[in-house]
Scaffold this active site. Structure first.
Site, short mmCIF file in Angstrom:
data_model
loop_
_atom_site.label_atom_id
_atom_site.label_comp_id
_atom_site.label_asym_id
_atom_site.label_seq_id
_atom_site.Cartn_x
_atom_site.Cartn_y
_atom_site.Cartn_z
N GLU A 95 0.84 -1.20 0.00
CA GLU A 95 0.00 0.00 0.00
C GLU A 95 0.87 1.24 0.00
O GLU A 95 1.88 1.31 0.71
CB GLU A 95 -0.91 0.02 1.24
CG GLU A 95 -1.79 1.28 1.30
CD GLU A 95 -2.74 1.28 2.47
OE1 GLU A 95 -3.72 0.50 2.41
OE2 GLU A 95 -2.50 2.03 3.43
N PHE A 96 0.47 2.23 -0.81
CA PHE A 96 1.14 3.52 -0.87
C PHE A 96 0.11 4.63 -0.65
O PHE A 96 -1.09 4.42 -0.88
CB PHE A 96 1.83 3.73 -2.23
CG PHE A 96 2.85 2.69 -2.56
CD1 PHE A 96 4.10 2.69 -1.96
CD2 PHE A 96 2.57 1.70 -3.50
CE1 PHE A 96 5.05 1.73 -2.27
CE2 PHE A 96 3.52 0.73 -3.82
CZ PHE A 96 4.76 0.75 -3.20
N TYR A 131 1.47 -2.49 4.67
CA TYR A 131 1.33 -1.04 4.74
C TYR A 131 2.74 -0.46 4.78
O TYR A 131 3.37 -0.37 5.83
CB TYR A 131 0.52 -0.65 5.98
CG TYR A 131 -0.90 -1.18 5.94
CD1 TYR A 131 -1.77 -0.78 4.94
CD2 TYR A 131 -1.36 -2.08 6.90
CE1 TYR A 131 -3.08 -1.25 4.90
CE2 TYR A 131 -2.66 -2.56 6.86
CZ TYR A 131 -3.51 -2.15 5.86
OH TYR A 131 -4.80 -2.61 5.80
N THR A 185 -4.04 4.92 -1.50
CA THR A 185 -5.09 5.40 -0.60
C THR A 185 -5.75 6.66 -1.12
O THR A 185 -5.26 7.33 -2.03
CB THR A 185 -4.53 5.67 0.81
OG1 THR A 185 -3.59 6.75 0.74
CG2 THR A 185 -3.84 4.44 1.36
N LYS A 229 2.91 14.61 0.13
CA LYS A 229 2.42 15.98 0.21
C LYS A 229 3.21 16.96 -0.65
O LYS A 229 2.78 18.09 -0.85
CB LYS A 229 2.44 16.44 1.68
CG LYS A 229 1.46 15.68 2.55
CD LYS A 229 1.47 16.21 3.97
CE LYS A 229 0.46 15.46 4.83
NZ LYS A 229 0.44 15.95 6.24
N ARG A 231 -15.91 3.35 3.75
CA ARG A 231 -16.62 4.53 4.22
C ARG A 231 -15.63 5.68 4.42
O ARG A 231 -15.87 6.79 4.02
CB ARG A 231 -17.36 4.25 5.53
CG ARG A 231 -18.32 5.37 5.91
CD ARG A 231 -18.75 5.29 7.36
NE ARG A 231 -17.68 5.68 8.26
CZ ARG A 231 -17.79 5.70 9.58
NH1 ARG A 231 -18.91 5.28 10.14
NH2 ARG A 231 -16.78 6.07 10.34
N LYS A 287 -21.71 -6.52 2.81
CA LYS A 287 -20.85 -5.94 1.76
C LYS A 287 -20.40 -7.01 0.77
O LYS A 287 -20.35 -6.76 -0.45
CB LYS A 287 -19.65 -5.25 2.40
CG LYS A 287 -20.00 -3.97 3.15
CD LYS A 287 -18.77 -3.22 3.63
CE LYS A 287 -18.07 -3.91 4.76
NZ LYS A 287 -16.95 -3.11 5.33
N TYR A 314 -12.38 -5.91 10.03
CA TYR A 314 -11.83 -5.37 11.29
C TYR A 314 -11.76 -6.45 12.36
O TYR A 314 -12.68 -6.59 13.18
CB TYR A 314 -12.68 -4.19 11.76
CG TYR A 314 -12.78 -3.10 10.74
CD1 TYR A 314 -11.80 -2.11 10.64
CD2 TYR A 314 -13.85 -3.06 9.83
CE1 TYR A 314 -11.87 -1.12 9.68
CE2 TYR A 314 -13.92 -2.07 8.87
CZ TYR A 314 -12.94 -1.11 8.79
OH TYR A 314 -13.01 -0.13 7.84
#
Length: 659
Positions: free
Chosen positions: A52-53, A307, A83, A57, A142, A204, A184
């Site tokens: 994951e990336f 992550y 993300t 900024k 969400r 879902k 989760y």
């Protein structure tokens, strides 16, 4: 990822907009869904892993991340995900990163998409961008509330729950997108009741979710029990556990506490005494996380999602500890000898010119507006419309200071040749003409390449001949199993004008070799009887036609010529005007020839190097020549007068390039 807290059915009204013919769904044969990749990993018994990336900024941070993603491609992830900021605050950058990863780097990409503060129009725009980038996987969430909002609430005309988003994507795009959903195992901020969470997860999945990615955790026993409960509840889609490598002790505690993760006491006991030693924490943390992954795999979950926090080292250390990659990385099995783009219109692309062998990002950029791409039959889909250099920013990357630090300040031709030699020896990872390190296949001709460069014959691209290597060969192999691959010896060099005539004469006497030569001013010649393609790699596979994915051709070479001389000129401009470094590099760019040579006898291993026996550039350590020197005591003929070769400065070839 956050929970979908609710007690009533969705209130979203699904009035589906008509997208018309502009939203024609890609054929299923072109789509590779994450759920399919995970199913294949499970069937094979070989664990899959993914990264994951998140959007940086700053613009420099974005460029650094792109370089890191490019390098991490060679670790062989099954996919990466990107993300999405709350409310789509960085939506443009997320879409740009998805396009880069999918189209340029060639990584199967999953785009996060959240409901938070997102109007339906914004969701439609994001899905359209993902579709156009060739992305076929969405992680529907969400999302977190914006930082200035304490309690989550849907905006007018937006979506309230991830369930609504799953249904909407499914209704709009059918099966085009594989839809991931969040799980989760330890609950989340606004819901700890696992009965409610499990019920929502089942909803879902039943609505169209095809795989589950979990929040980060360190309690393996709890995770395994949660997986068992999912299966008992009838949730059968693949589950991908979220793994957070340990970078530093402070970051480890901050992230674990921020996500309310339970930290095993044994971890605390071994990390606390070394918490001020970052290197020790990383080393011990590597072992702890790797053992956690082993336990997950032994429970039958053959997928790991890291992550990365946009960092590579800690993740790579864990993968090495698990023997999922070697210390040098384990490249993904290649379908073709060059890295494929996974852009929507490029998934069936199977032919490329060899000139961009070491600059795949440049080739993708210069051909990004093509509607069709060359195919193995070389039909009418061959396009000569290479993008203009300035339009696509194809020039030399990096600041002047960075490039001087990398390649130094050459003042003589020998200094330049030494830079090429250091690249071949892997002391340098890039050249102005190569954005990636020298490949393993160069080992077969390493000494020959060093010898050429030592004599001032500067090699830009090369490949050895291969006569029937198995498609599974770790160095030369590509394509489906059970096949055999072949390639012709190929060299592309910068050649002094003092030697070009002699070299071309020698090529003409071989009867098996073809060439294209051109200088910066455009004086171009070839002995090829056709401007059509000449295959330099091909493969033979069970039940398939012969695949010929890498070619040499006139049109592409003349387009590459502009880029090659531009890169050299950009390199010169890294140095102050009038400096010895600026002068020597400009001299080579302004006077030397770019030549490619193919030995069409693929059985021959040394013939292409024998061409250069006894040839060496004079005055490698001396002053620059003000005019073209002599060869063997006589002045060489101008290249335009060479017998048996024809000029390319007019006629249909150049007309094609100009058009």
């Amino acid at each position: 990822m956050r929970h979908d807290d609710r007690n009533s059915p969705s209130s979203v009204n699904y009035n589906i907009e008509e997208y018309g013919t502009s939203l024609l769904l890609a054929s299923k044969s072109n789509i590779m869904h994450i759920s399919k990749k995970l199913a294949e990993a499970h069937a094979s018994g070989a664990p899959a892993f993914s990264f994951e990336f998140f959007p940086p900024k700053t613009s420099q941070g974005v460029q650094n991340l792109y370089d890191r993603m490019d390098r991490m491609h060679d670790l062989g992830p099954s996919f990466v995900d990107v993300t999405w900021g709350a409310g789509g605050t960085q939506s443009h950058l997320t879409c740009e990163m998805v396009h880069f990863a999918q189209t340029v780097v060639g990584l199967e990409t999953c785009m996060h998409l959240t409901c938070t503060d997102m109007a339906k129009e914004k969701v439609d725009g994001a899905l359209s961008e993902a579709y156009k980038a060739g992305c076929t996987n969405i992680l529907a969430l969400r999302g977190d509330p914006p930082r200035d909002t304490e309690k989550w609430q849907a905006i007018e005309g937006g979506f309230r729950y991830a369930l609504d988003l799953v249904k909407y994507i499914k209704a709009q795009y059918g099966d085009h997108f594989d839809i991931g959903v969040a799980g989760y195992p330890e609950g989340c901020d606004d819901q700890k009741d696992q009965d409610i969470l499990m019920a929502h997860l089942k909803e879902k999945v039943d609505a169209g979710g095809t795989f589950i990615v979990t929040q980060m955790f360190y309690d393996v026993d709890n995770f395994c029990a949660w997986v068992d409960r999912c299966r008992a509840e009838g949730i059968t889609v693949p589950i991908v556990p979220g793994i957070m490598p340990i970078q530093t002790h402070a970051a480890f505690l901050r992230r674990a506490n921020g996500m309310n993760c339970k930290i095993p006491q044994a971890w605390i006991d071994v990390l606390e005494p070394i918490k001020n030693d970052d290197a020790a924490v990383r080393e011990v943390g590597k072992g702890l996380v790797a053992e956690m992954c082993r336990r997950i795999i032994s429970h039958g979950v053959l997928a790991l999602h890291f992550y990365t926090m946009n960092l590579a080292q800690s993740t790579k250390m864990v993968l090495e500890e698990l023997d999922l990659v070697s210390a040098g990385g384990t490249p993904t099995k290649k379908a073709l000898p060059w890295r494929q783009s996974l852009g929507l219109s490029r998934r069936e692309e199977d032919v490329r010119p060899v000139y961009w062998k070491n600059r795949h990002k440049s080739y993708v950029a210069r051909t990004q507006d093509w509607d069709e791409f060359p195919n193995g039959r070389w039909g009418d889909s061959r396009s000569p419309a290479f993008g203009e250099l300035d339009a696509y920013g194809i020039g030399l990357k990096g600041t002047n200071e960075q490039n001087i630090k990398t390649w130094g300040k050459p003042e003589t031709l020998r200094d330049i040749s030494d830079i090429f030699i250091r690249f071949i020896q892997n002391d340098l990872k890039t050249l102005p003409w190569s954005e990636s390190p020298v490949t393993d296949e160069a080992q077969a001709i390493k000494e020959e390449l060093i010898n050429l460069n030592r004599r001032g014959l500067l090699t830009i691209t090369s490949q050895p001949s291969v006569n029937g290597a198995k498609s599974s060969d770790p160095v030369h192999g590509w394509g489906p199993p059970g096949g055999y691959v072949y390639q012709k010896a190929y060299l592309e060099l910068l050649i002094s004008p003092a030697l070009i005539t002699e070299i071309i004469d020698r090529i003409d006497r071989t009867q098996t070799m073809t060439f294209h030569a051109v200088d910066k001013a455009g004086d171009a010649r070839t002995n090829s009887s056709s401007d059509g393609p000449n295959a330099v790699t091909w493969g033979v596979f069970p039940g398939k036609e012969i695949v010929q994915p890498t070619i040499v051709e006139t049109v592409s070479f003349l387009a590459w010529k502009d880029e090659a001389f531009r890169l050299g000129t950009d390199w010169a401009k890294c140095h102050p005007a009038g400096s010895p470094s600026r002068q020597i590099i400009d001299y080579v760019m302004d006077n030397w020839y770019l030549i490619n040579i193919v030995d069409n006898d693929f059985h021959s291993t040394r013939g292409i190097f024998d061409l250069f026996d006894g040839l060496q550039v004079k005055n490698l350590d001396g002053p620059l020549e003000s005019s073209r020197p002599t060869v063997n005591g006589h002045t060489p003929r101008p290249i335009a007068e060479l017998n048996g070769n024809h000029k390319l400065t007019d006629g249909k070839v150049f007309q094609k390039v100009l058009n």
